[in-house]
Design an enzyme around this catalytic site. Sequence first.
Site, short mmCIF file in Angstrom:
data_model
loop_
_atom_site.label_atom_id
_atom_site.label_comp_id
_atom_site.label_asym_id
_atom_site.label_seq_id
_atom_site.Cartn_x
_atom_site.Cartn_y
_atom_site.Cartn_z
NE ARG A 159 -16.27 8.53 -19.85
CZ ARG A 159 -17.22 9.34 -19.39
NH1 ARG A 159 -17.92 10.07 -20.24
NH2 ARG A 159 -17.48 9.41 -18.09
CE LYS A 182 -17.35 5.11 -18.90
NZ LYS A 182 -16.57 4.62 -17.75
CG HIS A 250 -8.57 7.27 -20.20
ND1 HIS A 250 -9.81 7.70 -20.66
CD2 HIS A 250 -8.71 7.09 -18.87
CE1 HIS A 250 -10.65 7.76 -19.64
NE2 HIS A 250 -10.02 7.41 -18.54
NE ARG A 253 -12.59 11.02 -19.16
CZ ARG A 253 -13.78 11.58 -18.97
NH1 ARG A 253 -14.16 12.59 -19.75
NH2 ARG A 253 -14.59 11.16 -18.01
CG HIS A 276 -16.22 11.97 -13.59
ND1 HIS A 276 -15.10 12.54 -13.04
CD2 HIS A 276 -15.78 11.11 -14.54
CE1 HIS A 276 -14.02 12.05 -13.64
NE2 HIS A 276 -14.41 11.19 -14.56
CE1 TYR A 285 -8.23 13.28 -13.39
CE2 TYR A 285 -10.54 13.39 -12.79
CZ TYR A 285 -9.55 12.95 -13.62
OH TYR A 285 -9.86 12.14 -14.68
#
Length: 304
Positions: A159, A182, A250, A253, A276, A285
């Site tokens: 990110r 995150k 982004h 990525r 994730h 994806y």
Amino acid sequence: MISPAARDALQGWLETQKALKGAADNTLEAYGRDVAGFLAFMTGHKGEMQGIAPLTRIGVTDMRAWMAFTRGENVGPRSLARKLSAVKSFYRWLAEREGFDATAVLSARAPKFQRKLPRPLAPEAAQDLIDTLELQSATPWVAARDQAVVTLLYGCGLRISEALGLTGGDLPMGEALRITGKGGKERIVPVIAPARDAVAHYARLCPFDLRPGTPLFRGMRGGPLNPRAVQKVTEAARTQLGLPATATPHAMRHSFATHLLNAGGDLRAIQELLGHASLSTTQAYTAVDTSRLMEVYRKAHPKG
């Protein structure tokens, strides 16, 4: 208007989100705005300040009224779903603390929306974008910096906040990086040779002292590099190349993940590389890949 008791409860919930879940400051600000907006609506809707006791009595019709009002404010389904998620999270915490039944709030259904699929670049376009970034600044160290940042996004699937969170302590860059993503979750990300080379080239040219504990990527005056600067230089490069507006930092990525998947990468491994929390996020994806395959199929299939 929000009652002092409700405001204190909101603050307590936000502090819990930060302490237990490691929510980022931007996330906390968004949560705070969403729940504060809900509480303010309920004050007007009910015609009185909503202290803790009134909040425990919010019913199904109240929730429908708030959702109808929010949709009337030109809030899209995706944003409304996000707001509802924040309100539900707040109410779970409040119900546990105050000992009441929050079913009316927790059973509210979010509107359905079409999940936006990631828009990756073709491998050639991704490489062209990286190459063109170097041409956007006449200052050599700035050109090298921009190219190094975006190479990390594409080469490691970072990110932009993660790339800009690197410090001088990450130099010299080895074959792997420990990234804090995150929620404060750490992961190990392999670093391909072109990314290592791009960062090393930037570090040699950078006029500032890149010592441990200081930002690796610097702005013109030596402060931390602003994400907007990366977005602006990417906009300039994609315009020069005639790439669509979806060619953002982004998107690099997304391109990393999609190109790995197309090359036969394992979905679970890609989930780990991207950081994730849920495999369902990474599964977007597979939809991208399926779309590409169907396009090839439609072009190749005989029409009879």
